[in-house]
Design a protein around this motif. Structure first.
Motif, PDB file in Angstrom:
ATOM      1  N   ARG A  53       0.864  -1.189   0.000  1.00 44.07           N
ATOM      2  CA  ARG A  53       0.000   0.000   0.000  1.00 44.07           C
ATOM      3  C   ARG A  53       0.890   1.226   0.000  1.00 44.07           C
ATOM      4  O   ARG A  53       1.946   1.256   0.638  1.00 44.07           O
ATOM      5  N   GLY A  54       0.446   2.262  -0.730  1.00 39.66           N
ATOM      6  CA  GLY A  54       1.233   3.478  -0.814  1.00 39.66           C
ATOM      7  C   GLY A  54       0.372   4.721  -0.835  1.00 39.66           C
ATOM      8  O   GLY A  54      -0.781   4.696  -1.285  1.00 39.66           O
ATOM      9  N   ASP A  55       0.922   5.823  -0.348  1.00 40.90           N
ATOM     10  CA  ASP A  55       0.237   7.108  -0.402  1.00 40.90           C
ATOM     11  C   ASP A  55       0.481   7.815  -1.729  1.00 40.90           C
ATOM     12  O   ASP A  55      -0.167   8.815  -2.036  1.00 40.90           O
ATOM     13  N   SER A  56       1.447   7.333  -2.482  1.00 45.80           N
ATOM     14  CA  SER A  56       1.739   7.883  -3.806  1.00 45.80           C
ATOM     15  C   SER A  56       2.094   6.719  -4.717  1.00 45.80           C
ATOM     16  O   SER A  56       2.171   5.574  -4.285  1.00 45.80           O
ATOM     17  N   LEU A  57       2.321   7.015  -5.995  1.00 42.65           N
ATOM     18  CA  LEU A  57       2.680   5.982  -6.960  1.00 42.65           C
ATOM     19  C   LEU A  57       4.162   5.645  -6.925  1.00 42.65           C
ATOM     20  O   LEU A  57       4.622   4.825  -7.716  1.00 42.65           O
ATOM     21  N   GLU A  58       4.898   6.244  -5.989  1.00 40.84           N
ATOM     22  CA  GLU A  58       6.345   6.008  -5.935  1.00 40.84           C
ATOM     23  C   GLU A  58       6.839   5.584  -4.562  1.00 40.84           C
ATOM     24  O   GLU A  58       8.049   5.497  -4.351  1.00 40.84           O
ATOM     25  N   GLN A  59       5.928   5.297  -3.644  1.00 47.44           N
ATOM     26  CA  GLN A  59       6.371   4.891  -2.310  1.00 47.44           C
ATOM     27  C   GLN A  59       5.360   3.923  -1.714  1.00 47.44           C
ATOM     28  O   GLN A  59       4.278   4.322  -1.295  1.00 47.44           O
ATOM     29  N   PHE A  60       5.711   2.631  -1.690  1.00 51.56           N
ATOM     30  CA  PHE A  60       4.823   1.595  -1.178  1.00 51.56           C
ATOM     31  C   PHE A  60       5.504   0.860  -0.029  1.00 51.56           C
ATOM     32  O   PHE A  60       6.719   0.701   0.002  1.00 51.56           O
ATOM     33  N   LYS A  61       4.661   0.389   0.911  1.00 54.08           N
ATOM     34  CA  LYS A  61       5.140  -0.432   2.015  1.00 54.08           C
ATOM     35  C   LYS A  61       4.523  -1.824   1.919  1.00 54.08           C
ATOM     36  O   LYS A  61       3.362  -1.978   1.517  1.00 54.08           O
ATOM     37  N   ILE A  62       5.299  -2.819   2.298  1.00 54.06           N
ATOM     38  CA  ILE A  62       4.825  -4.200   2.300  1.00 54.06           C
ATOM     39  C   ILE A  62       4.010  -4.432   3.568  1.00 54.06           C
ATOM     40  O   ILE A  62       4.464  -4.144   4.675  1.00 54.06           O
ATOM     41  N   LEU A  63       2.790  -4.967   3.408  1.00 53.18           N
ATOM     42  CA  LEU A  63       1.886  -5.155   4.538  1.00 53.18           C
ATOM     43  C   LEU A  63       1.919  -6.570   5.093  1.00 53.18           C
ATOM     44  O   LEU A  63       1.838  -6.771   6.293  1.00 53.18           O
TER      45      LEU A  63
END
Length: 332
Positions: free
Chosen positions: A62-72
């Motif tokens: 999940r990410g707040d932008s299209l260039e920064q995601f975190k693995i849940l």
């Protein structure tokens, strides 16, 4: 943007506890802020050499932008254990790989396609199946089985799906990666997968690109289909789409050292199931890559621009900005 792309800095997905993440696929129903990524939980060998073996899991991101995601966390797919056992109870399951998320425009159902690799450790051979799961979202997936599996005439099976539009016959002539051995050398080829519906009755079609027949060295060893670019991004006329194609040079003369994998362009006639053109050179080779730049997802962001996601050395995911005018300049 003379070369057709801008390489972004850093990683798109924070790796967390994993040393290697790859094959990002994003869910359009979340405005591309959620999706799946392949996390390598065990690696033996060197990715620049033949014989490398990975064990993997699919995790939500999940990410707040299209260039920064975190693995849940790892996704839960109902009936996964039972179906995998039915494909080869005497083989080692290497974990789900390389997801593709597709939303059925007719009923809004979420479909996820992925590789199911089963390894015969005695023969050191991996049986590859193209698997499928569906649900109302990524948190409610149920595996339905393997859409394509190894056969006597296609012993290497299928993976790396590229979903095509429905043609006038009412089917999708999707693209997949398969393999063919010639002597003691194997080549990754691109084949058609005839798909009358999203969840069953898929059949192998023709080989539509074979590296051994290519005149270009950058894709003379292995080929794999990437995402087809939407007509709103680049329009080359009826029945055809510009697509991404991943290509690898032939392995070195020592038959151990792998060639360089990079990202190029193709034109796909989805009505007839034919790759009609491949770029004479790649459009992207990551500046940090030792051996692999491999594209998995494209998102159109504004008119004439979009983000292509690719993984570098099967270890981290990078974003690149593509410009449609620059891309079109590659096309004859």
């Amino acid at each position: 943007m003379k070369e057709g792309f801008i390489q972004h800095d850093g990683m798109v997905v924070e790796r967390g506890k994993f040393n290697h993440v790859m094959a990002l696929s994003l869910d359009p129903t979340t405005n591309y802020h959620e999706g799946l990524v392949r996390c390598v939980v065990g690696r033996s060998g060197d990715i620049t050499k033949l014989g490398n073996v990975d064990r993997s899991e699919l995790h939500l991101v999940r990410g707040d932008s299209l260039e920064q995601f975190k693995i849940l966390g790892k996704i839960n797919v109902q009936d996964e254990i039972e179906i995998v056992k039915s494909l080869g109870s005497d083989l080692e399951f290497m974990g789900l790989e390389d997801p593709d998320i597709w939303i059925d425009p007719d009923d809004g159902k979420t479909h996820v396609y992925f590789t199911i690799p089963l390894r015969d450790n005695y023969k050191k051979y991996t049986h590859v199946h193209l698997g499928h799961a569906e649900g109302s979202g990524l948190d409610s997936l149920r595996m339905t089985g393997a859409l394509l599996s190894p056969t006597p005439t296609n012993k290497r099976g299928a993976k790396e799906l590229s979903i095509a539009p429905i043609n006038r016959d009412g089917i999708r002539l999707n693209l997949i990666e398969s393999q063919e051995s010639i002597g003691d050398t194997y080549y990754s080829t691109i084949m058609v997968a005839k798909a009358p519906n999203p969840r069953s009755d898929w059949k192998y079609g023709d080989v539509v690109f074979h590296p051994i027949k290519s005149e270009y060295a950058w894709i003379g060893g292995h080929a794999s289909p990437g995402p087809l670019l939407p007509r709103t991004f680049i329009d080359i006329g009826e029945d055809r789409l510009v697509g991404i194609i991943n290509g690898r040079e032939r392995d070195a003369a020592d038959r151990v050292t792998r060639g360089i994998f990079s990202v190029g362009l193709m034109i796909y006639n989805y009505e007839e199931g034919k790759i009609e053109w491949v770029s004479e050179r790649p459009i992207i080779q990551d500046t940090e890559a030792r051996t692999i730049t491999f594209a998995s997802q494209f998102i159109e962001t504004t008119q004439g621009q979009g983000i292509l996601y690719a993984h570098v050395d099967d270890s981290f995911v990078r974003a690149y900005t593509l410009d449609s005018s620059a891309i079109k300049s590659f096309i004859p």
